[in-house]
Write an enzyme that holds these catalytic residues in place. Structure first.
Site, PDB file in Angstrom:
ATOM      1  CE1 TYR A  85      21.835   4.907  21.122  1.00 33.03           C
ATOM      2  CE2 TYR A  85      20.576   4.187  22.895  1.00 33.03           C
ATOM      3  CZ  TYR A  85      20.423   4.617  21.843  1.00 33.03           C
ATOM      4  OH  TYR A  85      19.459   5.008  21.096  1.00 33.03           O
ATOM      5  CG  ASP A  88      24.801   9.932   4.303  1.00 35.05           C
ATOM      6  OD1 ASP A  88      25.410   8.832   4.183  1.00 35.05           O
ATOM      7  OD2 ASP A  88      25.517  11.040   4.096  1.00 35.05           O
ATOM      8  CG  ASP A 108      11.812   5.439  16.187  1.00 33.93           C
ATOM      9  OD1 ASP A 108      12.185   4.287  16.531  1.00 33.93           O
ATOM     10  OD2 ASP A 108      11.448   6.540  16.617  1.00 33.93           O
ATOM     11  CE  LYS A 147      28.635  10.308   7.074  1.00 35.62           C
ATOM     12  NZ  LYS A 147      27.906  10.845   5.822  1.00 35.62           N
ATOM     13  CG  ASP A 203      17.435   4.828  18.710  1.00 33.58           C
ATOM     14  OD1 ASP A 203      16.325   4.121  19.035  1.00 33.58           O
ATOM     15  OD2 ASP A 203      17.504   5.879  18.996  1.00 33.58           O
TER      16      ASP A 203
END
Ligand code: IPM
Ligand code: MG
Length: 360
Positions: free
Chosen positions: A142, A220, A248, A188, A244
């Site tokens: 970001y 993942d 969700d 990751k 983020d």
């Protein structure tokens, strides 16, 4: 009498109507506690652009910096999709997070019994869920530089420094220490250098919290495990973009993105409270959407910025009571349930709050 100065930034789309419901709950809190919330409204995002200002106007930032807490609705509207990227409404949100140093974003995910059957997931999978997603909020993709956009080439940078990872890791360990003492750090590290640093730093910080069990999970796999067996998680620590996305996803464990509150905290007193969902411009002004995420963000504000933990518990309880009494906005309604609008849900929770007095 204690007074708290709250900067209220309703923003765009459904922002104003959901914030209004949270304000109803703040008024209810004032009735029962020796406290006053001094609300000062200001523009952010598209609402600011509309008035010819920047996405984060200077006056808004000044107000936010001076406030005890910021209460935000949502930013973004299709109308601004073609504006230069640095003037998009979302920039207002990113800038205020950065300017206030709000690096720790807490997103509590809880299953409510009355909603178990409205979820797209099996009730037995989500029953009893109580997860805290701790999302790093001022680093990573970001904000990382360089950042370029050419016609046929674009670049974002996933940058983290040791101190940035350390401070968010401390937050997560402290939270885990006060809960079930389990922390899953998401990364990751099998591919990304920033994740390899992330994992190394989290492991170093872990030495200071021997009571907390730490484990690591690739992002993942975490996305898959959240749906397969979410009960394995208590506190989840993630970098900005992973958080983020996963938050969700995790919101669906509660039945709806409309149930996911958030608190964004920094080192000092600065803090911002907002629902985790966006501005849903297509529902704007229809008195349709679920205000519960925004109302539960008030609970977080009472807890973290106003030293009113009992009132915070009562707001959470009021939400549970309103749901138990059968109040449903469209997004959380099981088949055949009567559906109410945004404002009626706000009233239902505010009234339920006043009734919780005797029991909490
Ligand atoms: C969130 C939102 C924001 C984000 C958007 C609106 C910029 O999706 O708070 O999760 O990506 O952080
Ligand atoms: Mg998001």
């Amino acid at each position: 009498m204690t007074t708290y100065n709250i900067a209220v930034l309703p923003g765009d789309g459904i922002g104003p109507e959901i914030v209004e419901q949270g304000v109803k709950v703040l008024k209810a809190v004032e009735k029962d506690y020796d406290v006053t919330f001094e609300l000062a409204y200001a523009d952010i995002g598209g609402a600011a652009l509309e008035n010819g200002q920047d996405p984060l106007p200077e006056a808004t930032l000044k107000l936010a910096l001076a406030a005890d807490a910021v209460y935000l609705g949502a930013v973004g509207d299709y109308k601004w999709d073609t504006i230069e990227p640095e003037r998009r409404p979302e920039q207002g949100l990113l800038q205020i997070r950065k300017a206030l140093g709000l690096y720790a974003n807490l997103r509590p995910v809880k299953a409510y019994k009355p909603l178990l059957h409205g979820s797209t997931l099996k009730p037995e999978v989500i029953d009893g869920i109580d997860i805290m997603v701790v999302r790093e909020l001022t680093g990573g993709l970001y904000f990382g530089q360089p950042r370029e956009r050419g016609k046929d080439r674009a670049l974002d940078t996933m940058l983290y420094t040791r101190p940035e990872v350390e401070r968010i890791a401390h937050r997560a360990f402290q939270l885990a220490s006060g809960r079930s003492k389990q922390l899953c750090s998401v990364d990751k590290a099998n591919v990304l250098a920033s994740s390899q640093l992330w994992r190394e730093v989290v492991q170093d910080v872990a030495k200071q919290y021997p009571d907390v069990e730490l484990w690591h999970m690739y992002v993942d796999n975490a996305a898959m495990q959240l749906i397969r067996n979410p009960k394995q998680f208590d506190v989840m620590l993630t970098e900005n973009t992973f958080g983020d996305i996963l938050s969700d996803e995790a919101s669906m464990l509660t039945g709806s993105l409309g149930m996911l509150a958030s608190a964004s905290l920094g080192e000092g007193k600065h803090a911002m409270y907002e629902p985790s969902h966006g501005s849903a411009p297509k529902y704007k002004g229809q008195d349709k959407v679920n205000p519960i995420a925004t109302i539960m963000s008030v609970a977080l504000m009472l807890r973290y910025s106003c030293n009113l933990p009992e009132a915070a518990d009562r707001v959470d309880q009021a939400v549970a009571d309103a749901l138990q009494a059968g109040h449903r906005t469209y997004d959380i309604a099981e088949e055949g349930a009567a559906i109410i609008g945004t404002s009626a849900m706000g009233d239902a929770v505010a009234q339920a709050f006043l009734k919780t007095k005797a029991t909490v």
